[in-house]
Design a protein around this motif. Structure first.
Motif, short mmCIF file in Angstrom:
data_model
loop_
_atom_site.label_atom_id
_atom_site.label_comp_id
_atom_site.label_asym_id
_atom_site.label_seq_id
_atom_site.Cartn_x
_atom_site.Cartn_y
_atom_site.Cartn_z
N UNK A 103 0.82 -1.21 0.00
CA UNK A 103 0.00 0.00 0.00
C UNK A 103 0.86 1.26 0.00
N UNK A 104 1.96 1.25 0.77
CA UNK A 104 2.85 2.41 0.79
C UNK A 104 3.56 2.57 -0.54
N UNK A 105 4.02 1.45 -1.13
CA UNK A 105 4.69 1.52 -2.41
C UNK A 105 3.79 2.06 -3.51
N UNK A 106 2.55 1.57 -3.55
CA UNK A 106 1.59 2.07 -4.55
C UNK A 106 1.31 3.55 -4.30
N UNK A 107 1.15 3.92 -3.02
CA UNK A 107 0.82 5.31 -2.69
C UNK A 107 1.93 6.27 -3.08
N UNK B 137 1.77 1.86 -11.64
CA UNK B 137 1.61 2.31 -13.03
C UNK B 137 0.43 1.62 -13.68
N UNK B 138 0.28 0.31 -13.43
CA UNK B 138 -0.83 -0.44 -14.03
C UNK B 138 -2.17 0.01 -13.46
N UNK B 139 -2.22 0.24 -12.15
CA UNK B 139 -3.48 0.63 -11.52
C UNK B 139 -3.93 2.02 -11.97
N UNK B 140 -3.00 2.96 -12.02
CA UNK B 140 -3.39 4.31 -12.45
C UNK B 140 -3.86 4.31 -13.90
N UNK C 266 3.63 10.46 -6.86
CA UNK C 266 4.57 11.07 -7.80
C UNK C 266 3.94 11.27 -9.17
N UNK C 267 3.29 10.22 -9.68
CA UNK C 267 2.66 10.30 -11.00
C UNK C 267 1.53 11.33 -11.00
N UNK C 268 0.77 11.38 -9.90
CA UNK C 268 -0.33 12.33 -9.81
C UNK C 268 0.18 13.77 -9.76
N UNK C 269 1.28 13.98 -9.01
CA UNK C 269 1.88 15.32 -8.96
C UNK C 269 2.35 15.75 -10.34
N UNK D 19 8.94 5.69 -20.55
CA UNK D 19 7.52 5.77 -20.25
C UNK D 19 7.34 5.73 -18.73
N UNK D 20 6.13 6.04 -18.27
CA UNK D 20 5.88 6.00 -16.83
C UNK D 20 6.10 4.60 -16.27
N UNK D 21 5.71 3.57 -17.03
CA UNK D 21 5.89 2.19 -16.57
C UNK D 21 7.37 1.84 -16.49
#
Length: 394
Positions: free
Chosen positions: A12-16, A142-145, A21-24, A235-237
């Protein structure tokens, strides 16, 4: 179940972290804001780690863990409601005040169990957390977003916090409260714990090493994605995957090299890390090609992993000597302090020098801090030789 809970927390922390970062970047935050958002994840940790350690003595770890999980999970769900960098900064700051309730509580249980499992397994607790934080979390983010969008991903993160609430009774039910008198919930208790850094030379050396390691690790985790996208046109991934490459050797070290640290001693481990980490940082600071960035991440993970095991075993020994609760609170404070320095100062200075150039600067700072801590360690080894040999023999 302890390993499962630690793994879920790590995921959960890793995904968050990666999602934030990607959201920012999606919100077009500049370098300074990126640094502030990264640093905001440590602000509450800095202020609350020692007070939470005091509260654990009075309330027990279970209730604090549940409260922290519920509030932080709710805030993550609310985070995408206002899509602006400032609101993201506010939410991540607020979340940081409740995260210590989770990891300080779990660390309290771990330190009690370490007496049973032995120092050779010291890296396993951190390793189970890092599997999720460095490997599974970044790959999933990356996959979830992409599949769920940022709102769906943050809702899933919040739900994972609720899952840990349901898992926690099994783990915390094994915790046995200390029979020693509780420390008072007063400001003097916080000052007393902080005073240990001035009084105990060995503890100060370990904390310096932890500060240096977490500074480097925090900057890498938060900024390697925008650096990879900008410098190597990834790429983001692909950029998120660089975190996984670093995590491979970091986790390998935590799970596999605990016995090696016990055999060769802390001094040689610190010397090895003093070579590996700066080499990795120079690769990351000078390379503009994917494979070289991956190589830098692999070497960095190995160096930091070795350093983490050595520090965990020394922290356990110091805790047995001066008090585990006090040492756990200080250790929980110093790590995020390094993280705050690495991310916030790195972002602010990187705005002028360039983010990638910060890897070169950090290599110099890392070398200076670890060299200073080694001198401290050598001096203490002559004063406290007895605890080392029995612990290694175990």
């Amino acid at each position: 179940m302890f390993a499962a809970l630690s793994s879920v927390m790590g995921i959960s922390v890793g995904v968050a972290k990666v999602t934030t970062t990607l959201y920012a970047m999606e919100l077009r935050a500049n370098e300074a804001l990126l640094g502030l958002i990264a640093g905001s994840q440590s602000v509450g940790v800095l202020l609350m780690s020692i007070p939470i350690g005091l509260l654990v003595d009075h309330l027990g770890p279970s209730r604090l863990f549940v409260l922290g999980s519920l509030v932080a999970g709710t805030l993550y769900m609310a985070l995408p409601a206002v899509p602006t960098p400032v609101f993201l900064l506010v939410c991540t700051t607020a979340i940081s005040f409740f995260m210590p309730m989770r990891f300080v509580s779990l660390s309290t249980v771990f330190m009690q169990q370490l007496e049973t499992v032995g120092e050779g397994k010291a890296g396993w607790y951190r390793g189970t957390h890092m599997v999720g934080m460095f490997l599974l979390g970044p790959m999933l983010a990356a996959a979830l977003t992409k599949a769920l969008g940022f709102q769906g991903t943050y809702w899933l993160i919040g739900a994972s916090f609720l899952v840990t609430v349901f898992m926690s009774p099994i783990v915390f039910g094994r915790y046995a409260a200390r029979s020693t008198p509780r420390r008072e919930l007063r400001l003097s208790g916080v000052r007393s714990d902080l005073g240990l850094l001035a009084q105990d030379v060995e503890l100060r050396g370990v904390c310096l090493i932890e500060f240096a390691a977490q500074s480097v690790n925090s900057f890498f985790m938060f900024f390697i994605i925008p650096i990879g996208v900008a410098v190597a046109s990834l790429t983001a991934a692909e950029a998120s995957g660089l975190l996984a490459w670093q995590g491979v050797t970091y986790i390998f070290a935590l799970f596999s090299l605990g016995g090696l640290v016990g055999r060769v001693g802390h001094e040689r481990i610190y010397l090895t890390s003093l070579v590996l980490v700066p080499i990795a940082l120079f690769l990351l600071g000078l390379s503009g090609e994917l494979n070289l960035l991956r190589a830098g991440g692999l070497i960095l993970g190995l160096g930091l992993g070795l350093l983490q095991i050595a520090n965990l075993t020394r922290i356990a020994r110091i805790g047995a000597r001066v008090g585990r609760g006090k040492v756990a609170g200080l250790h929980a404070l110093v790590g995020p302090s390094g993280g705050l320095f690495g991310s916030t100062v790195g972002g602010l200075v990187g705005k002028s020098l360039g983010l990638q150039s910060m890897f070169l600067l950090l290599s110099v700072l890392f070398g200076l801090l670890v060299a200073l801590a080694r001198r401290t360690s050598s001096a203490v080894a002559a004063v406290h030789p007895a605890p080392t040999e029995p612990a290694a023999a175990e």
